[in-house]
Design an enzyme around this catalytic site. Structure first.
Site, PDB file in Angstrom:
ATOM      1  CB  THR A  16      79.068  11.882 113.526  1.00 27.70           C
ATOM      2  OG1 THR A  16      79.388  10.730 114.305  1.00 27.70           O
ATOM      3  CG2 THR A  16      79.267  13.123 114.372  1.00 27.70           C
ATOM      4  CB  SER A  64      79.343   4.187 109.632  1.00 25.28           C
ATOM      5  OG  SER A  64      80.084   4.371 110.811  1.00 25.28           O
ATOM      6  CB  THR A  97      83.918   8.813 110.826  1.00 20.11           C
ATOM      7  OG1 THR A  97      83.591   8.663 112.211  1.00 20.11           O
ATOM      8  CG2 THR A  97      83.572  10.220 110.365  1.00 20.11           C
TER       9      THR A  97
END
Length: 333
Positions: A16, A64, A97
């Site tokens: 992000t 991720s 994240t």
């Protein structure tokens, strides 16, 4: 005479913090693939040029969800290479994240350098309303270049909070304060005034003072996670064994219990030499050592959540498959 400005390597992996939305409220930004290089984000933060000399080092721009053990090994090699080449005061790794905590904990166990490394992400893209991307990146760069960060192991920085890689976890899907260290709390603050305020230090061993050195490896032993729930059978566990798992971590019923079906499958897996680590789905508290675990050859995960326990189990299996030795590692790291 002015003090020398800290020199910090910035390694970018996407997520992000490296994304853009189609508009200021684009909650589906992760499905659009709009990217922004971190250098563009740095241009929005004049304080960086006053506080830190940044050395950008590209990796790959990935969600991720696409970062796993092969990429952990690549990042580990890259960090060692840039530390040797650039001699920085610190390193910042940008990361999505979703799996940030796992990459951070892996590096916390695997790195063989005492140069501070801070892993940073954001919950909102840089062009969304109230984005946390710029402030998080500034805070991470300041922390990585600070004297206060030395000797703390790998750190995670979001929401002005400095967290230990071992203890932090993502606790909310979209809130800015998503990264929490349950039970034990954060290490300190990185506030707007530039102060890096540390209030406690990690007690467990961490990089570079560990027994794990995976430089030169192309893969890690396969370890899977079996999630417990009411009425669970052993089908998933049997499938993991059939797929070649060297270890299985249980996200067991708190405080460390399994259904009858799971227990039968776990005992059968252990009889085939598969390492069994008992964590819990509770998200807080220790799995205590019990006589029944010793009888079955199971390893209690202490207070590591299942995904962190998996990381340590994978590294442990690069050294040994003896449950007693692995249990020692879980009490040390």
């Amino acid at each position: 005479m002015n003090a020398r400005m800290p020199r910090v390597v910035l390694i970018s992996t996407g997520g992000t913090i490296g994304s853009l939305g189609r508009h200021e409220l684009d909650w589906e930004y992760m499905d659009q693939g709009l990217r922004q290089e971190p250098e563009k984000l740095l241009e929005q933060i004049p304080a960086v040029a006053r506080d830190v000399e940044v050395v950008p080092v590209p990796f790959r721009a990935l969600s991720s969800a696409k970062l796993g053990p092969p990429e952990w090994l690549e990042i580990n090699e890259l960090v060692h290479a840039v530390v040797e080449r650039e001699r920085p005061d610190g390193v910042v790794l940008t990361h999505g994240t979703a799996t940030l905590e796992e990459t951070a904990y892996f590096l916390n166990l695997a790195l063989k350098t005492d140069v501070p490394l801070v892993v940073v992400g954001s919950q909102r893209p840089a062009n969304m309303i109230s984005s946390d991307a710029a402030m998080n990146l500034l805070g991470a760069l300041r922390v990585a270049g600070s004297r206060e960060a030395r000797g703390l192991g790998v750190l995670v920085l979001l929401n002005d909070e400095i967290q230990a890689a071992r203890e932090v976890t993502k606790a909310s899907t979209s809130r800015l304060e998503t990264f929490r260290s349950h039970d034990l709390g954060m290490l300190g603050y990185a506030d707007a005034d530039g102060c890096v305020a540390i209030y406690r230090r990690p007690a467990r061993r961490h990089a570079p003072d560990t027994e794990f050195d995976v430089r030169g490896r192309s893969e890690l032993p396969r370890v899977d996670i079996a999630w417990s729930y009411a009425g669970a059978d052993g089908i998933a566990i049997e499938a993991f064994v059939a797929a070649g798992a060297r270890g299985i971590v249980t996200a067991s019923l708190a405080p460390g219990a399994n259904t009858t079906g799971e227990l039968d499958a776990l005992r059968a897996a252990r009889a085939k030499g598969v390492l069994i680590v008992q964590s819990t789905r509770a998200g807080s508290g220790r799995v205590l050592p019990r006589a029944v675990f010793r009888e079955h050859g199971f390893v209690p995960a202490d207070n590591l959540n299942p995904q962190k326990a998996r990381v340590l189990a994978m590294l442990a299996l690069t050294r040994t498959d003896d449950p007693r030795e692995v249990e020692r590692m879980f009490t040390r790291y």
